[in-house]
Write a protein that holds these residues in place. Structure first.
Motif, PDB file in Angstrom:
ATOM      1  N   ARG A   1       2.585   1.300  -3.507  1.00  0.00           N
ATOM      2  CA  ARG A   1       1.653   1.131  -4.620  1.00  0.00           C
ATOM      3  C   ARG A   1       2.260   0.238  -5.694  1.00  0.00           C
ATOM      4  NH1 ARG A   1      -0.151   7.508  -5.227  1.00  0.00           N
ATOM      5  NH2 ARG A   1      -0.941   7.768  -3.093  1.00  0.00           N
TER       6      ARG A   1
ATOM      7  N   SER B   1      -3.482  -1.809  -5.870  1.00  0.00           N
ATOM      8  CA  SER B   1      -3.127  -0.671  -5.017  1.00  0.00           C
ATOM      9  C   SER B   1      -2.837   0.571  -5.855  1.00  0.00           C
ATOM     10  CB  SER B   1      -1.909  -1.023  -4.153  1.00  0.00           C
ATOM     11  OG  SER B   1      -0.766  -1.269  -4.957  1.00  0.00           O
ATOM     12  N   LYS B   2      -2.309   0.362  -7.058  1.00  0.00           N
ATOM     13  CA  LYS B   2      -2.019   1.485  -7.945  1.00  0.00           C
ATOM     14  C   LYS B   2      -3.311   2.185  -8.365  1.00  0.00           C
ATOM     15  CE  LYS B   2       1.354   3.434 -10.504  1.00  0.00           C
ATOM     16  NZ  LYS B   2       2.620   3.956  -9.940  1.00  0.00           N
TER      17      LYS B   2
ATOM     18  N   ALA C   1      -5.344   3.861  -5.518  1.00  0.00           N
ATOM     19  CA  ALA C   1      -4.767   5.158  -5.148  1.00  0.00           C
ATOM     20  C   ALA C   1      -5.291   6.251  -6.076  1.00  0.00           C
ATOM     21  CB  ALA C   1      -3.244   5.095  -5.211  1.00  0.00           C
TER      22      ALA C   1
ATOM     23  N   LEU D   1       0.821  -1.206   0.000  1.00  0.00           N
ATOM     24  CA  LEU D   1       0.000   0.000   0.000  1.00  0.00           C
ATOM     25  C   LEU D   1       0.859   1.261   0.000  1.00  0.00           C
ATOM     26  CD1 LEU D   1      -2.776  -1.041   2.545  1.00  0.00           C
ATOM     27  CD2 LEU D   1      -2.947  -0.938   0.052  1.00  0.00           C
TER      28      LEU D   1
END
Length: 250
Positions: free
Chosen positions: A118, A123-124, A127, A115
C-alpha cells in the motif's frame, strides 16, 4: 544438531539481503501559533553483509498522517445552482500522505508489491475504501485524492530521493501548516527491479506546544471557560479598535 540447524538457516537466507540504516533531521514537529509548516530531511544508508546484488536499486519514502474520517460530497447542478447531493464518508483516510521515490514510482515498484505494501496514495485509499452501499466508490476516492493533492496534503514526489553510489540516500519532504496532531508513520522501502527487498518503519511525532497547546486543551477540557475567554477577547479587541478609530478621527 543446533549447529546444523543454524547453518541451514544461514544458507536459506538470500545472499542479497540488504538493510536500511535511517536518520531524520527531526523526529518531533512542534506546532506553535506561528507554525507555517516544516521540512523533514530523511537520510540513510543501505547496509549489506554481502557484495552488492544485481538489479536496479530503488528507494521509496512514505509519510502518513493520523487516519481520520472524511466526508466526500457530490455536487450536481439543479434549477440553475450547484447543490450537494450524495455524500460518502471514508473511514481511516490519512490526514496527510507523501510518497517520495528515487525514480518514477511505476519504475521502482511493481504493481503487486504496490498493492501488498500500500505504497501509492491510490492503493492506500482503496484499501480503506468506502461503504459497500456506494456503487461508484472509486469516483469518491478519486475526488478525495484530487482535492488533497491540490491542497498539498497528498504529495507524489517522484525523482526526489537522491541515491549516491547505490548506498547513501536522502530526500526532503515538506509538511504543510495545516497538520493533524499525532504520530506520522514513516516507511522506507528498498527495491530491486521493482521488488521490495527491505523496509524500515519509524514515526514522527507532531504535537501542539506552548500557547497553542494550552488553548487546545482548554477548549476540549473546559469549553465553558474557553468560550468566556474568547468572548472577553472579542469584546476587548472591538473596544480597542473603536477607541483607536475615535482618536484617529479627532
Amino acid at each position: 544438531m543446533l549447529r546444523w540447524l543454524a547453518l541451514l538457516i544461514l544458507v536459506a537466507l538470500p545472499a542479497w539481503a540488504e538493510e536500511v540504516v535511517l536518520g531524520l533531521s527531526q523526529n518531533e514537529v512542534a506546532i506553535t501559533t506561528s507554525f507555517n509548516g516544516s521540512e523533514i530531511l530523511i537520510f540513510g544508508a543501505v547496509k549489506r553483509e554481502a557484495p552488492m546484488p544485481e538489479g536496479e536499486l530503488g528507494v521509496i519514502v512514505t509519510i502518513a498522517g493520523p487516519p481520520e474520517p472524511v466526508t466526500v460530497r457530490r455536487k450536481e447542478r439543479r434549477f440553475g445552482i450547484w447543490v450537494n447531493t450524495e455524500a460518502v464518508e471514508i473511514d481511516g483516510a490519512p490526514s496527510y500522505y507523501a510518497v517520495a521515490s528515487s525514480a518514477p514510482l511505476d519504475e521502482v515498484l511493481g504493481i503487486r508489491e504496490n498493492l501488498e505494501h500500500r505504497v501509492s496514495v491510490t492503493s492506500k485509499l482503496n484499501a480503506v475504501g468506502a461503504p459497500d452501499t456506494v456503487l461508484d466508490a472509486s469516483a469518491y476516492v478519486a475526488a478525495l485524492i484530487r482535492i488533497n493533492t491540490a491542497a498539498e496534503t497528498f504529495q507524489l514526489l517522484e525523482d526526489q530521493v537522491v541515491v549516491d553510489e547505490d548506498t547513501l540516500f536522502r530526500t526532503r519532504i515538506r509538511l504543510p501548516a495545516a497538520l493533524t496532531e499525532g504520530a506520522y508513520g514513516t516507511r522506507i522501502f528498498l527495491t530491486r527491479d521493482g521488488e521490495v527487498v527491505a523496509n524500515y518503519e519509524t514515526t514522527i511525532d507532531v504535537r501542539k506546544v506552548g500557547l497553542e497547546r494550552w488553548l487546545f486543551t482548554l477548549s476540549r477540557e473546559n469549553p465553558f471557560w474557553y468560550g468566556l475567554m474568547s468572548l472577553a477577547i472579542a469584546i476587548a479587541a472591538g473596544w480597542t479598535a473603536s477607541a483607536a478609530f475615535s482618536v484617529l478621527r479627532n
